[in-house]
Design a protein around this motif. Structure first.
Motif, PDB file in Angstrom:
ATOM      1  N   SER A 161       0.830  -1.210   0.000  1.00 23.07           N
ATOM      2  CA  SER A 161       0.000   0.000   0.000  1.00 23.07           C
ATOM      3  C   SER A 161       0.862   1.257   0.000  1.00 23.07           C
ATOM      4  N   TYR A 162       1.981   1.191   0.702  1.00 17.12           N
ATOM      5  CA  TYR A 162       2.887   2.347   0.761  1.00 17.12           C
ATOM      6  C   TYR A 162       3.516   2.603  -0.607  1.00 17.12           C
ATOM      7  N   ALA A 163       3.917   1.537  -1.295  1.00 17.26           N
ATOM      8  CA  ALA A 163       4.480   1.689  -2.641  1.00 17.26           C
ATOM      9  C   ALA A 163       3.445   2.284  -3.589  1.00 17.26           C
ATOM     10  N   ASN A 164       2.194   1.863  -3.437  1.00 16.65           N
ATOM     11  CA  ASN A 164       1.121   2.417  -4.262  1.00 16.65           C
ATOM     12  C   ASN A 164       0.939   3.906  -3.984  1.00 16.65           C
ATOM     13  N   LEU A 165       1.015   4.282  -2.717  1.00 12.95           N
ATOM     14  CA  LEU A 165       0.875   5.689  -2.335  1.00 12.95           C
ATOM     15  C   LEU A 165       1.982   6.539  -2.953  1.00 12.95           C
ATOM     16  N   LEU A 166       3.221   6.056  -2.879  1.00 11.08           N
ATOM     17  CA  LEU A 166       4.343   6.817  -3.427  1.00 11.08           C
ATOM     18  C   LEU A 166       4.252   6.931  -4.947  1.00 11.08           C
ATOM     19  N   LYS A 167       3.827   5.856  -5.606  1.00  6.14           N
ATOM     20  CA  LYS A 167       3.740   5.904  -7.066  1.00  6.14           C
ATOM     21  C   LYS A 167       2.658   6.877  -7.520  1.00  6.14           C
ATOM     22  N   ILE A 168       1.539   6.886  -6.807  1.00  7.36           N
ATOM     23  CA  ILE A 168       0.475   7.825  -7.159  1.00  7.36           C
ATOM     24  C   ILE A 168       0.932   9.254  -6.901  1.00  7.36           C
ATOM     25  N   ASP A 169       1.662   9.462  -5.804  1.00  6.63           N
ATOM     26  CA  ASP A 169       2.193  10.799  -5.526  1.00  6.63           C
ATOM     27  C   ASP A 169       3.130  11.263  -6.641  1.00  6.63           C
ATOM     28  N   GLY A 170       3.982  10.345  -7.110  1.00  3.74           N
ATOM     29  CA  GLY A 170       4.991  10.730  -8.087  1.00  3.74           C
ATOM     30  C   GLY A 170       4.511  10.746  -9.516  1.00  3.74           C
ATOM     31  N   ARG A 171       3.612   9.796  -9.874  1.00  6.54           N
ATOM     32  CA  ARG A 171       3.214   9.665 -11.278  1.00  6.54           C
ATOM     33  C   ARG A 171       1.712   9.747 -11.496  1.00  6.54           C
ATOM     34  N   ASP A 172       0.940   9.876 -10.428  1.00  4.08           N
ATOM     35  CA  ASP A 172      -0.520   9.849 -10.518  1.00  4.08           C
ATOM     36  C   ASP A 172      -0.980   8.583 -11.233  1.00  4.08           C
ATOM     37  N   ASP A 173      -0.314   7.480 -10.913  1.00  3.32           N
ATOM     38  CA  ASP A 173      -0.617   6.199 -11.541  1.00  3.32           C
ATOM     39  C   ASP A 173      -0.458   5.120 -10.476  1.00  3.32           C
ATOM     40  N   PRO A 174      -1.464   4.274 -10.259  1.00  2.00           N
ATOM     41  CA  PRO A 174      -1.396   3.295  -9.173  1.00  2.00           C
ATOM     42  C   PRO A 174      -0.442   2.145  -9.453  1.00  2.00           C
ATOM     43  N   LEU A 175      -0.162   1.394  -8.407  1.00  2.00           N
ATOM     44  CA  LEU A 175       0.746   0.255  -8.489  1.00  2.00           C
ATOM     45  C   LEU A 175       0.053  -0.920  -9.165  1.00  2.00           C
ATOM     46  N   VAL A 176       0.736  -1.521 -10.133  1.00  2.00           N
ATOM     47  CA  VAL A 176       0.233  -2.716 -10.813  1.00  2.00           C
ATOM     48  C   VAL A 176       1.311  -3.788 -10.733  1.00  2.00           C
ATOM     49  N   PRO A 177       0.945  -5.058 -10.921  1.00  2.00           N
ATOM     50  CA  PRO A 177       1.923  -6.145 -10.758  1.00  2.00           C
ATOM     51  C   PRO A 177       3.199  -5.975 -11.566  1.00  2.00           C
ATOM     52  N   ALA A 178       3.098  -5.431 -12.775  1.00  2.00           N
ATOM     53  CA  ALA A 178       4.293  -5.274 -13.607  1.00  2.00           C
ATOM     54  C   ALA A 178       5.321  -4.354 -12.963  1.00  2.00           C
TER      55      ALA A 178
ATOM     56  N   LEU B 111     -12.216   1.007  -5.313  1.00  2.00           N
ATOM     57  CA  LEU B 111     -12.392  -0.448  -5.321  1.00  2.00           C
ATOM     58  C   LEU B 111     -11.404  -1.161  -4.411  1.00  2.00           C
ATOM     59  N   GLY B 112     -10.343  -0.476  -4.007  1.00  2.00           N
ATOM     60  CA  GLY B 112      -9.359  -1.081  -3.115  1.00  2.00           C
ATOM     61  C   GLY B 112      -8.151  -1.597  -3.871  1.00  2.00           C
ATOM     62  N   LEU B 113      -6.972  -1.341  -3.319  1.00  2.00           N
ATOM     63  CA  LEU B 113      -5.734  -1.745  -3.982  1.00  2.00           C
ATOM     64  C   LEU B 113      -5.643  -3.258  -4.147  1.00  2.00           C
ATOM     65  N   ASN B 114      -5.986  -4.019  -3.101  1.00  2.00           N
ATOM     66  CA  ASN B 114      -5.811  -5.470  -3.160  1.00  2.00           C
ATOM     67  C   ASN B 114      -6.592  -6.080  -4.321  1.00  2.00           C
ATOM     68  N   TYR B 115      -7.837  -5.658  -4.473  1.00  2.00           N
ATOM     69  CA  TYR B 115      -8.666  -6.179  -5.563  1.00  2.00           C
ATOM     70  C   TYR B 115      -8.140  -5.726  -6.920  1.00  2.00           C
ATOM     71  N   CYS B 116      -7.884  -4.431  -7.060  1.00  2.00           N
ATOM     72  CA  CYS B 116      -7.438  -3.899  -8.350  1.00  2.00           C
ATOM     73  C   CYS B 116      -6.072  -4.451  -8.747  1.00  2.00           C
ATOM     74  N   PHE B 117      -5.199  -4.627  -7.770  1.00  2.00           N
ATOM     75  CA  PHE B 117      -3.862  -5.162  -8.046  1.00  2.00           C
ATOM     76  C   PHE B 117      -3.968  -6.563  -8.642  1.00  2.00           C
ATOM     77  N   LEU B 118      -4.805  -7.403  -8.044  1.00  2.00           N
ATOM     78  CA  LEU B 118      -4.963  -8.769  -8.544  1.00  2.00           C
ATOM     79  C   LEU B 118      -5.708  -8.791  -9.876  1.00  2.00           C
ATOM     80  N   TYR B 119      -6.671  -7.886 -10.042  1.00  2.00           N
ATOM     81  CA  TYR B 119      -7.398  -7.819 -11.312  1.00  2.00           C
ATOM     82  C   TYR B 119      -6.459  -7.457 -12.458  1.00  2.00           C
ATOM     83  N   ASN B 120      -5.505  -6.585 -12.177  1.00  2.00           N
ATOM     84  CA  ASN B 120      -4.573  -6.129 -13.210  1.00  2.00           C
ATOM     85  C   ASN B 120      -3.423  -7.097 -13.455  1.00  2.00           C
ATOM     86  N   PHE B 121      -3.411  -8.219 -12.740  1.00  2.00           N
ATOM     87  CA  PHE B 121      -2.266  -9.121 -12.803  1.00  2.00           C
ATOM     88  C   PHE B 121      -1.996  -9.613 -14.220  1.00  2.00           C
ATOM     89  N   ASN B 122      -3.043  -9.965 -14.939  1.00  2.00           N
ATOM     90  CA  ASN B 122      -2.868 -10.476 -16.301  1.00  2.00           C
ATOM     91  C   ASN B 122      -3.602  -9.624 -17.326  1.00  2.00           C
TER      92      ASN B 122
END
Length: 378
Positions: free
Chosen positions: A89-106, A201-212
């Motif tokens: 969640s912290y990595a997602n927060l920093l990425k959104i702060d820096g790039r306005d783009d959430p964390l994805v598995p890639a 929708l929540g990071l956990n759900y979206c992160f797994l949805y974006n996995f593939n």
């Protein structure tokens, strides 16, 4: 004193499942707290859509159970899961702060590049968030050491518990977490703002949805050696004399109305007269092109034109070229750059839209300005 401590350990052993339930709830709420969105808004949104609670809690519960069955210590499992989901969640927060783009598995595979790029941003490290993650993990570790393991269990039931937990998660991963219709069914505030979707929708759900979701499939018969041989055969010769300025304008609202038979006009009244004069010039190349989207997804057209690749051929699941590539790719900018050109990109839209800011940088285009504040003419 020893009697009270023994009683405490006995309570710890008898109410292990309650401890695991409370730990799951804590980690779930901590993830929402770390999210850059409004805590109250996200909780309210999930209460109105309770399936989201299950989708975000399930990965936490599975990790807790797997670790618990392995070590039979609920607080040790809580400490590990707390640290994993807290850091995610912290990595997602920093990425959104820096790039306005959430964390994805890639992004996990790009950790080294992310650390190198972090020097280009002035990030708020959010010390309060770090404190919550570190202190809560430390408390759980202390409780794990003091209270120790719960009652000993035979190895077979523990192995069965681990296998069943993983099996449940695998079933959900290949079912619920891949469901496009389910993902699109939630009434999000902005269906085109990926950051907003992740927050609601929540990071956990979206992160797994974006996995593939945003993969790059290898074409049938692809050979890296063959491609390299094609590249080596191409010789780039720098033109002599003064290099011309090259300007490419992409206008999604442009429409050549003269293509239709619904309008009649004289050559003098041709509404596209200027365009036709330029198009018919011996110094121009004109014609019609087939684009990957109509009415939306214009960023894919930008990618196709700049790289010569087709969005619809990237993979069977990806509908956005801009989110499928995380490394530099050959483009018109790189080809012209080999001839001494510098490139500049200008767009009036938001930087988060279709991940343009990040993806077009991968095409080695220098971003001039995104989403400027246009002044209304007086």
């Amino acid at each position: 004193m020893n009697g009270k401590f023994s009683k405490l350990k006995d309570i710890h052993s008898r109410f292990t499942w309650l401890e695991l339930l409370l730990l799951t709830g804590w980690i779930f709420l901590m993830c929402i707290y770390i999210s850059p969105g409004s805590f109250r808004h996200t909780v309210g949104f999930m209460l109105r859509n309770p399936l989201l609670i299950l989708l975000n809690v399930l990965p936490i519960a599975v990790l807790l159970l797997v670790i618990y069955f392995a070590c039979m210590n609920s607080f040790a499992a809580g400490a590990a899961a707390n640290l994993v989901f807290g850091l995610l969640s912290y990595a997602n927060l920093l990425k959104i702060d820096g790039r306005d783009d959430p964390l994805v598995p890639a992004d996990i595979l790009l950790l080294r590049e992310a650390l190198q790029a972090s020097g280009d941003y002035r990030l708020d490290l959010h010390p309060a968030v770090i404190a919550v993650i570190v202190l809560s993990t430390a408390v759980f570790i202390a409780l794990a050491i003091v209270l120790g393991r719960t009652r000993k269990r035979p190895a077979v039931p523990r192995i069965v518990g681990i296998v069943l937990s993983i099996a449940v998660f695998a079933g959900a991963f290949f079912g619920l977490y891949r469901g496009r219709e389910l993902y699109a069914s939630f009434p999000v505030s902005s269906e085109y703002n990926v950051t907003s979707i992740f927050n609601e929708l929540g990071l956990n759900y979206c992160f797994l949805y974006n996995f593939n979701l945003y993969t790059v499939d290898k074409p049938d018969g692809y050979s890296e050696k063959t491609v390299e041989s094609y590249i080596s055969e191409q010789k780039t010769e720098e033109p002599e004399g003064v290099k011309p300025q090259i300007i490419m304008i992409m206008c999604e609202a442009f429409n050549d109305v003269t293509d239709a038979d619904a309008f009649t006009y004289s050559e003098k009244d041709d509404p596209m007269r200027g365009f036709h004069e330029v198009a018919s010039s011996p110094n121009s190349i004109s014609g019609h092109i087939v684009v990957p989207n109509f009415g939306a997804g214009t960023a894919n057209t930008e990618f196709d034109v700049l790289t010569g690749m087709q969005t619809n051929l990237i993979s069977a699941t990806s509908n956005s070229a801009m989110r499928s590539f995380h490394h530099s790719v050959p483009s018109m900018a790189t080809l012209l750059g080999d001839q001494g050109y510098s490139s500049l990109y200008f767009h009036p839209g938001n930087s988060w839209f279709y991940n343009r800011d990040s993806a077009l940088s991968a095409c080695l285009l220098r971003i001039l300005r995104i989403n400027p504040k246009w002044k209304q003419p007086s």
